[in-house]
Design a protein around this motif. Structure first.
Motif, PDB file in Angstrom:
ATOM      1  N   GLU A   1     -57.710  52.878 -36.007  1.00 33.90           N
ATOM      2  CA  GLU A   1     -57.586  52.684 -34.558  1.00 33.90           C
ATOM      3  C   GLU A   1     -58.183  53.862 -33.791  1.00 33.90           C
ATOM      4  O   GLU A   1     -58.818  53.674 -32.748  1.00 33.90           O
ATOM      5  CB  GLU A   1     -56.119  52.499 -34.176  1.00 33.90           C
ATOM      6  N   ASP A   2     -57.980  55.079 -34.280  1.00 36.71           N
ATOM      7  CA  ASP A   2     -58.555  56.242 -33.613  1.00 36.71           C
ATOM      8  C   ASP A   2     -60.075  56.174 -33.632  1.00 36.71           C
ATOM      9  O   ASP A   2     -60.739  56.499 -32.632  1.00 36.71           O
ATOM     10  CB  ASP A   2     -58.087  57.535 -34.297  1.00 36.71           C
ATOM     11  N   LEU A   3     -60.650  55.776 -34.756  1.00 38.84           N
ATOM     12  CA  LEU A   3     -62.110  55.688 -34.868  1.00 38.84           C
ATOM     13  C   LEU A   3     -62.656  54.566 -33.985  1.00 38.84           C
ATOM     14  O   LEU A   3     -63.771  54.661 -33.467  1.00 38.84           O
ATOM     15  CB  LEU A   3     -62.514  55.454 -36.321  1.00 38.84           C
ATOM     16  N   MET A   4     -61.848  53.526 -33.796  1.00 32.83           N
ATOM     17  CA  MET A   4     -62.281  52.410 -32.954  1.00 32.83           C
ATOM     18  C   MET A   4     -62.321  52.784 -31.483  1.00 32.83           C
ATOM     19  O   MET A   4     -62.881  52.038 -30.665  1.00 32.83           O
ATOM     20  CB  MET A   4     -61.362  51.213 -33.177  1.00 32.83           C
ATOM     21  N   GLU A   5     -61.758  53.913 -31.126  1.00 32.52           N
ATOM     22  CA  GLU A   5     -61.911  54.385 -29.754  1.00 32.52           C
ATOM     23  C   GLU A   5     -63.348  54.817 -29.496  1.00 32.52           C
ATOM     24  O   GLU A   5     -63.804  54.864 -28.350  1.00 32.52           O
ATOM     25  CB  GLU A   5     -60.958  55.550 -29.494  1.00 32.52           C
TER      26      GLU A   5
ATOM     27  N   GLU B   1     -51.325  50.649 -21.711  1.00 39.42           N
ATOM     28  CA  GLU B   1     -51.992  49.777 -20.746  1.00 39.42           C
ATOM     29  C   GLU B   1     -51.099  48.577 -20.492  1.00 39.42           C
ATOM     30  O   GLU B   1     -50.543  47.989 -21.429  1.00 39.42           O
ATOM     31  CB  GLU B   1     -53.355  49.336 -21.275  1.00 39.42           C
ATOM     32  N   LEU B   2     -50.975  48.191 -19.225  1.00 38.26           N
ATOM     33  CA  LEU B   2     -50.040  47.134 -18.858  1.00 38.26           C
ATOM     34  C   LEU B   2     -50.629  46.340 -17.701  1.00 38.26           C
ATOM     35  O   LEU B   2     -51.202  46.897 -16.772  1.00 38.26           O
ATOM     36  CB  LEU B   2     -48.694  47.748 -18.448  1.00 38.26           C
ATOM     37  N   LYS B   3     -50.514  45.023 -17.784  1.00 41.77           N
ATOM     38  CA  LYS B   3     -50.896  44.154 -16.672  1.00 41.77           C
ATOM     39  C   LYS B   3     -49.665  43.918 -15.810  1.00 41.77           C
ATOM     40  O   LYS B   3     -48.598  43.581 -16.324  1.00 41.77           O
ATOM     41  CB  LYS B   3     -51.437  42.829 -17.203  1.00 41.77           C
TER      42      LYS B   3
ATOM     43  N   ASN C   1     -40.429  44.541 -24.998  1.00 43.58           N
ATOM     44  CA  ASN C   1     -41.486  43.579 -25.304  1.00 43.58           C
ATOM     45  C   ASN C   1     -42.784  43.885 -24.581  1.00 43.58           C
ATOM     46  O   ASN C   1     -43.802  43.239 -24.847  1.00 43.58           O
ATOM     47  CB  ASN C   1     -41.021  42.166 -24.932  1.00 43.58           C
ATOM     48  N   LEU C   2     -42.756  44.832 -23.668  1.00 44.39           N
ATOM     49  CA  LEU C   2     -43.961  45.194 -22.922  1.00 44.39           C
ATOM     50  C   LEU C   2     -44.534  46.521 -23.368  1.00 44.39           C
ATOM     51  O   LEU C   2     -45.759  46.670 -23.509  1.00 44.39           O
ATOM     52  CB  LEU C   2     -43.641  45.250 -21.417  1.00 44.39           C
ATOM     53  N   LEU C   3     -43.685  47.502 -23.563  1.00 44.82           N
ATOM     54  CA  LEU C   3     -44.117  48.843 -23.930  1.00 44.82           C
ATOM     55  C   LEU C   3     -43.335  49.313 -25.146  1.00 44.82           C
ATOM     56  O   LEU C   3     -42.114  49.173 -25.193  1.00 44.82           O
ATOM     57  CB  LEU C   3     -43.908  49.823 -22.765  1.00 44.82           C
ATOM     58  N   ASP C   4     -44.028  49.882 -26.093  1.00 40.89           N
ATOM     59  CA  ASP C   4     -43.403  50.347 -27.327  1.00 40.89           C
ATOM     60  C   ASP C   4     -42.889  51.774 -27.123  1.00 40.89           C
ATOM     61  O   ASP C   4     -43.427  52.734 -27.675  1.00 40.89           O
ATOM     62  CB  ASP C   4     -44.415  50.278 -28.470  1.00 40.89           C
TER      63      ASP C   4
ATOM     64  N   GLY D   1     -60.850  54.563 -22.855  1.00 33.78           N
ATOM     65  CA  GLY D   1     -61.475  53.254 -22.775  1.00 33.78           C
ATOM     66  C   GLY D   1     -60.885  52.205 -23.699  1.00 33.78           C
ATOM     67  O   GLY D   1     -61.104  51.023 -23.512  1.00 33.78           O
ATOM     68  N   ASN D   2     -60.145  52.613 -24.716  1.00 33.18           N
ATOM     69  CA  ASN D   2     -59.631  51.642 -25.675  1.00 33.18           C
ATOM     70  C   ASN D   2     -58.200  52.019 -26.049  1.00 33.18           C
ATOM     71  O   ASN D   2     -57.963  52.761 -26.991  1.00 33.18           O
ATOM     72  CB  ASN D   2     -60.523  51.608 -26.920  1.00 33.18           C
ATOM     73  N   ILE D   3     -57.249  51.497 -25.298  1.00 38.86           N
ATOM     74  CA  ILE D   3     -55.842  51.867 -25.489  1.00 38.86           C
ATOM     75  C   ILE D   3     -55.146  50.795 -26.311  1.00 38.86           C
ATOM     76  O   ILE D   3     -55.164  49.618 -25.975  1.00 38.86           O
ATOM     77  CB  ILE D   3     -55.141  52.035 -24.125  1.00 38.86           C
ATOM     78  N   ARG D   4     -54.536  51.205 -27.408  1.00 45.23           N
ATOM     79  CA  ARG D   4     -53.859  50.270 -28.300  1.00 45.23           C
ATOM     80  C   ARG D   4     -52.539  49.805 -27.693  1.00 45.23           C
ATOM     81  O   ARG D   4     -51.985  50.439 -26.788  1.00 45.23           O
ATOM     82  CB  ARG D   4     -53.599  50.931 -29.655  1.00 45.23           C
ATOM     83  N   SER D   5     -52.025  48.705 -28.244  1.00 46.90           N
ATOM     84  CA  SER D   5     -50.760  48.164 -27.734  1.00 46.90           C
ATOM     85  C   SER D   5     -49.611  49.137 -27.970  1.00 46.90           C
ATOM     86  O   SER D   5     -48.611  49.118 -27.243  1.00 46.90           O
ATOM     87  CB  SER D   5     -50.459  46.830 -28.410  1.00 46.90           C
ATOM     88  N   THR D   6     -49.741  49.970 -28.991  1.00 52.19           N
ATOM     89  CA  THR D   6     -48.701  50.962 -29.272  1.00 52.19           C
ATOM     90  C   THR D   6     -48.925  52.260 -28.510  1.00 52.19           C
ATOM     91  O   THR D   6     -48.187  53.223 -28.713  1.00 52.19           O
ATOM     92  CB  THR D   6     -48.654  51.264 -30.774  1.00 52.19           C
ATOM     93  N   GLY D   7     -49.931  52.289 -27.638  1.00 50.68           N
ATOM     94  CA  GLY D   7     -50.213  53.479 -26.856  1.00 50.68           C
ATOM     95  C   GLY D   7     -51.054  54.482 -27.621  1.00 50.68           C
ATOM     96  O   GLY D   7     -51.218  54.399 -28.839  1.00 50.68           O
ATOM     97  N   ILE D   8     -51.611  55.426 -26.901  1.00 45.32           N
ATOM     98  CA  ILE D   8     -52.350  56.531 -27.511  1.00 45.32           C
ATOM     99  C   ILE D   8     -51.907  57.818 -26.835  1.00 45.32           C
ATOM    100  O   ILE D   8     -51.301  57.809 -25.760  1.00 45.32           O
ATOM    101  CB  ILE D   8     -53.876  56.367 -27.362  1.00 45.32           C
ATOM    102  N   ARG D   9     -52.230  58.929 -27.464  1.00 45.91           N
ATOM    103  CA  ARG D   9     -51.835  60.222 -26.909  1.00 45.91           C
ATOM    104  C   ARG D   9     -52.719  60.578 -25.721  1.00 45.91           C
ATOM    105  O   ARG D   9     -53.939  60.493 -25.777  1.00 45.91           O
ATOM    106  CB  ARG D   9     -51.951  61.308 -27.976  1.00 45.91           C
TER     107      ARG D   9
END
Length: 833
Positions: free
Chosen positions: A216-220, A572-574, A592-595, A635-643
């Motif tokens: 996931e980090d590399l996919m950023e 990231e949240l809508k 269910n929205l934020l981990d 630019g690419n925030i995972r559902s579990t969040g990033i630092r």
């Protein structure tokens, strides 16, 4: 002497040498041997250089023949002949097909061959005969060959043992991912898409600097495949699966524009490896057969500047219906990713991280061997230079010794004996010319000797320190990126073919409330009419016993929000994903929205609609640290969040502001101090950095918030305290200082005011939304709050019940609340409750 009996029957002897075998076992083993030969020798690329043997041999043959990017083009038949005769004993058509593909800019993301002549087209036209075309290595191909002559890779005998060929190329960039590969072996196949060079280099550097980085980090960095023909990837889930598992099915859609006024659809980019001529034929066939309706004309207007297929619509045709018919049958293809490559000669399916790890290991070996080779050369040269310097120090005696010798061999022996020269030094001195004994030559030798010694020291450092060796790899990768990187061609789009849940949600301004026990909800902003300051407000949320409000903010129902927590994470949240509920409702659990972890709370929210790529997210922590990070890093925030920021033990993220590099920053502390400085005093840093000290806090004090000031827009600094008091002060009251100062007194705290809760930059027309810990919410115009100087107590902003306090504050700009009020009910409740 033969051990066989002289009387033995020759037939019996031959029979004794025959081994019985089951035919199915022999066939199985023979087939396995054949399969492995095809797998390793023809069909699959090596994970290290991303090349199959035929590609590698073509490039090596061109390099050996001097057909580089700086040379003249050579007839393709000559290149094919040398490759076939020396390294690849297979048919010339297979070699030429490979050569031609490496020259096609619609097949290779970064072509490895610079072709001259007809090498085929996207219409499926074959290349001209090899006697008509010419080729040479492309500059980027030379990066694959770089340092091959410096013992960087192992060589093996060619097919007839006359020559040697490399087992793998040094490969100064991860070519397997950059150019991709496809091939069918026996019982397996590979299909690796091409990628953007800059993204792959960034991911490789990330892996080198952070070995425990996840996929996931590399996919950023690696956003997804980047096809040479452009087009669009539909959705990201399939890309993520392919990078995590090595397999996936990616939908690629043509780029087109629907012009309803002109009644046409114009196609400008096609999915990778789609035959343009065949596409036009198939669309025409479907129109003639009635499978597609509404098309009256179809033209291919493509030229050297690009693809242009014009689909003319009938007058009464619905453009969206025709578009969907074309998408269903013709304008969308699936690219099946199979990231299969040879690792130590064995085929393996690799995820993104494994692919880059094998490449990095290869480059470490290449740089190590190159450094050892150069070190040996430099040490030999230093040895010779030491001999020359020694000879120059004793020039008269050396010359006399040589003159007194009978021949060269005697002179070398005499020098070794008289001056303790080594054999190599003596041989070199005997070959020296008299012109090299001048003072200028002496100075040049001394200068060269110092340079050689410095280089030897550097090489020894590289070989002894793994971090230094890795830094060499990083520097070389970044140099290649600077030289060859270009813009991404393939874009990402969401599948908008069907009506989504978002399409059914009206756009309206909302207020979002969250509690410490992680209950969250949203309500229309127009439910909270503006009141005069000092009001009690109305009920904003119901709370269960022991719970308290932790944050409140305003957003549009269709906004995409960046949510920052006190633990330094970003999610990231809508907005519309947050359940809409009444004012008196408690809300729903945010799990269910934020981990969120235990004790993790929302501290700041940034609307992505307000962000540009050249802006920064400026963060401050409770202990007084500040950090600016470019928006593009998120630019690419995972559902579990990033630092978002690295925090020291006990520290917490307090507030976040959007800045443009030219703002002034005002940081307020809970004890009422404030400091103003230019944001450039805090240099931009990466996501995982801690930042620098912004304010020198007194013992027991903590940061309350940050305000980003635009001198051309903002008029005041607004401060609000926990007991409901606040004030506006002119910007001029806060003179600029240097970062890391103690600041000035902003507002008097104490028993009446309590500690500072928030500090904001405001202007005419802004509205303040304040929410108490007990769930009361009040909205008021900022002009209602008195303008006073610094170091004053301010006035009451919100009338609180005993034991209640202000928990959170947000500012709603005039343009937003005006629109919301215009759409709201004029009879909305405004009385205190």
């Amino acid at each position: 002497m033969s051990s066989e009996s002289p009387d033995a029957d020759p037939g019996d002897v031959r029979a004794a040498q025959v081994t019985n075998a089951r035919i199915e076992d022999e066939m199985e083993q023979s087939y396995i041997d054949y399969a492995m030969s095809v797998i390793a020798g023809r069909a699959l690329p090596d994970v290290r250089d991303g090349l199959k043997p035929v590609h590698r041999r073509i490039l090596f043959a061109m390099n050996e023949a001097g057909v580089t990017s700086n040379s003249a083009h050579r007839k393709s038949s000559s290149v094919v002949g040398e490759t076939m005769g020396d390294y690849h004993p297979h048919g010339d058509s297979a070699i030429y097909d490979t050569l031609a593909r490496m020259a096609q800019d619609f097949s290779m993301r970064y072509p490895l061959v610079d072709g001259q002549g007809n090498f085929g087209s996207v219409d499926g036209d074959p290349p001209a005969a090899m006697r008509y075309t010419e080729a040479r290595m492309a500059p980027i191909a030379e990066e694959l060959m770089a340092d091959i002559e410096r013992d960087t890779v192992d060589f093996q005998a060619n097919y007839d043992d006359r020559l040697e060929e490399p087992e793998v190329l040094p490969a100064a960039f991860p070519n397997l991912l950059v150019n991709g590969s496809s091939g069918i072996a026996v019982g397996m196949s590979t299909n690796i898409p091409p990628h953007n060079l800059g993204e792959v280099v960034d991911a490789t550097v990330e892996l080198i600097e952070t070995p425990d980085a996840s996929v996931e980090d590399l996919m950023e960095h690696v956003k997804g495949p980047d096809f040479p023909t452009g087009a669009n990837i539909v959705g990201r889930n399939a890309v993520h699966k392919a990078y995590k598992t090595g397999r996936g099915r990616i939908r690629v859609r043509a780029e087109f524009e629907v012009d309803e006024e002109e009644g046409r659809i114009v196609i400008s980019e096609l999915p990778f490896q789609q035959n343009k001529s065949r596409l036009v034929e198939r669309i025409a066939e479907d129109v003639n057969e009635g499978a597609i309706e509404g098309i009256r004309d179809l033209r291919d207007e493509s030229d050297r500047d690009g693809i242009r297929i014009v689909v003319e619509l009938k007058r009464d045709a619905m453009a969206d219906v025709v578009k969907n018919q074309l998408l269903e049958s013709h304008l969308e293809r699936t690219f099946g990713v199979i990231n299969l490559a040879l690792v130590d000669g064995s085929p393996q399916v690799l995820d993104l991280k494994q692919t880059l790890e094998h490449y990095v290991d290869h480059r470490r070996e290449v740089v190590r061997r190159r450094s050892e080779h150069e070190l040996a050369e430099r040490e030999d040269r230093a040895h010779i230079l030491e001999g020359r310097l020694k000879a120059l120090d004793n020039v008269d005696s050396v010359v006399e010794t040589i003159q007194d010798s009978d021949d060269r061999d005697a002179a070398k022996t005499a020098l070794e004996s008289a001056f303790d020269f080594t054999e190599a030094q003596a041989a070199h001195i005997v070959r020296m010319q008299l012109g090299s004994l001048t003072s200028m030559e002496t100075a040049e030798i001394e200068e060269e000797y110092e340079e050689v010694k410095a280089r030897i020291e550097r090489l020894e450092t590289i070989l002894s320190d793994p971090d230094e060796l890795d830094q060499v790899i990083v520097d070389e990768l970044q140099a290649i990126k600077a030289e060859y990187d270009d813009e991404r061609r393939t874009s990402f789009i969401e599948d908008a073919g069907d009506v989504t849940h978002e399409d059914l949600i009206p756009e309206e301004e909302q207020v979002v409330v969250m509690s410490e026990d992680d209950y969250i909800k949203r309500m229309p902003l127009d439910e909270f009419r503006a009141q005069n300051r000092g009001g009690k407000g109305i009920i904003g949320t119901g709370l269960k016993e022991g719970d308290r409000v932790s944050s409140v903010f305003a957003a549009n129902s269709h906004d995409y929000l960046l949510v920052f927590t006190n633990h330094g994470q970003i999610y990231e949240l809508k907005t519309y994903e947050i359940p809409e509920m009444s004012r008196t409702a408690r809300g729903k659990s945010a799990v269910n929205l934020l981990d969120l972890d235990d004790g993790e709370e929302i501290e700041s929210v940034v609307n992505t609609e307000d962000l540009d790529d050249d802006e920064f997210l400026t963060m401050v922590t409770r202990d007084g640290y500040i950090k600016r990070t470019a928006v593009e890093e998120f630019g690419n925030i995972r559902s579990t969040g990033i630092r978002a920021i690295r925090l020291e033990d006990g520290d917490e993220l307090v507030d976040v502001e959007v800045t443009d590099g030219e703002r002034d920053i005002v940081i307020g502390s809970r004890d009422g101090m404030a400091i103003r400085f230019d944001e450039s005093d805090a240099r931009a840093m990466g996501r995982t950095a801690r930042g620098v000290i912004a304010i020198d806090l007194r013992e027991g004090d903590a940061v309350a918030g940050v305000a980003a000031i635009d001198d051309g827009y903002h008029n005041w600094v607004l401060t609000v305290t926990e007991n409901g008091y606040g004030k506006r002060s002119d910007l001029d009251e806060y003179r600029p200082q240097s970062r890391n100062g103690k600041g000035l007194v902003d507002i008097k705290t104490g028993d009446r005011n309590g500690e500072v809760v928030a500090i904001e930059a405001v202007t005419h027309g802004d509205h303040l939304i304040a929410m108490s810990a007990a769930g009361q919410i009040m909205r008021t115009r900022v002009e209602e709050i008195s303008t006073v100087s610094r170091n004053t107590k301010g006035v009451i902003v919100m009338n609180l019940d005993p034991d209640d306090e202000v928990a959170s504050v947000d500012i709603v700009p005039e343009s937003v609340h005006a629109a919301a009020d215009d759409e709201g009910d004029d009879d909305a409740e405004t009385d205190d409750e």
